[in-house]
Design an enzyme around this catalytic site. Structure first.
Site, PDB file in Angstrom:
ATOM      1  N   PRO A 241      93.507   5.390 129.436  1.00 41.02           N
ATOM      2  CA  PRO A 241      92.581   6.212 130.295  1.00 41.02           C
ATOM      3  C   PRO A 241      91.395   6.493 129.497  1.00 41.02           C
ATOM      4  CG  PRO A 241      94.444   7.477 129.894  1.00 41.02           C
ATOM      5  CD  PRO A 241      94.899   6.375 129.214  1.00 41.02           C
ATOM      6  N   HIS A 242      90.410   6.177 130.083  1.00 41.48           N
ATOM      7  CA  HIS A 242      88.949   6.621 129.565  1.00 41.48           C
ATOM      8  C   HIS A 242      88.037   6.550 130.830  1.00 41.48           C
ATOM      9  CE1 HIS A 242      89.073   2.222 129.974  1.00 41.48           C
ATOM     10  NE2 HIS A 242      87.699   2.395 130.294  1.00 41.48           N
ATOM     11  N   GLY A 243      86.640   7.424 130.580  1.00 40.70           N
ATOM     12  CA  GLY A 243      85.707   7.557 131.533  1.00 40.70           C
ATOM     13  C   GLY A 243      84.963   6.375 132.008  1.00 40.70           C
TER      14      GLY A 243
END
Length: 143
Positions: free
Chosen positions: A61-63
């Site tokens: 998960p990352h932005g």
């Protein structure tokens, strides 16, 4: 600032909801000084629009791109789930949350790909490994 701190490597985590896990990764990134609070929402949006599960029972998960402005410095956190968690229909055992400026995280991601070539490799690390094992896998060297 260090990109990876041992206190941000959490082994033997209980089953949890995917969105809660993303929020927890985001909170760890914020609390460690890698990202601003707003970045957490960018992580949720990114995973809802396009899964961050990359196969081999790993999620990263990352932005979303628009939230890169909320990154203070590159940082990584990791949570290991020995029982696995449901990630939009796929079982994930290792979740690596990322806040990255530019390409600074690519060496670590290269280590993940090189050292965890199969789902069995991931399960073994998550179920039998230590924080030190996880650190070496991510960084390529002991601290």
């Amino acid at each position: 600032m260090e990109m990876l701190k041992k206190e941000n490597l959490l082994m033997n985590q209980p089953k949890a909801d995917r969105e809660d896990v993303i929020r927890r990764c985001g909170r760890m990134l914020v609390d460690s000084g890698y990202a601003a609070e707003h970045y957490i929402e960018g992580m949720i949006k990114r995973d809802n629009s396009f899964t961050t599960c990359i196969g081999n029972h790993i999620a990263l998960p990352h932005g979303e791109e628009a939230y890169k402005v909320d990154i203070i410095s590159t940082g990584i956190v990791a949570l290991a789930f020995p029982e696995g968690i449901d990630w939009q229909g796929t079982v994930v055992y290792l979740v690596i949350g990322i806040a990255a400026k530019g390409d600074e995280h690519l060496d670590i991601m290269g280590n993940v790909v090189d050292k965890l070539e199969t789902g069995d490799d991931v399960k073994k690390l998550v179920r039998e490994g230590t924080v030190d094992d996880m650190y070496v896998m991510l960084c390529g060297e002991p601290s």
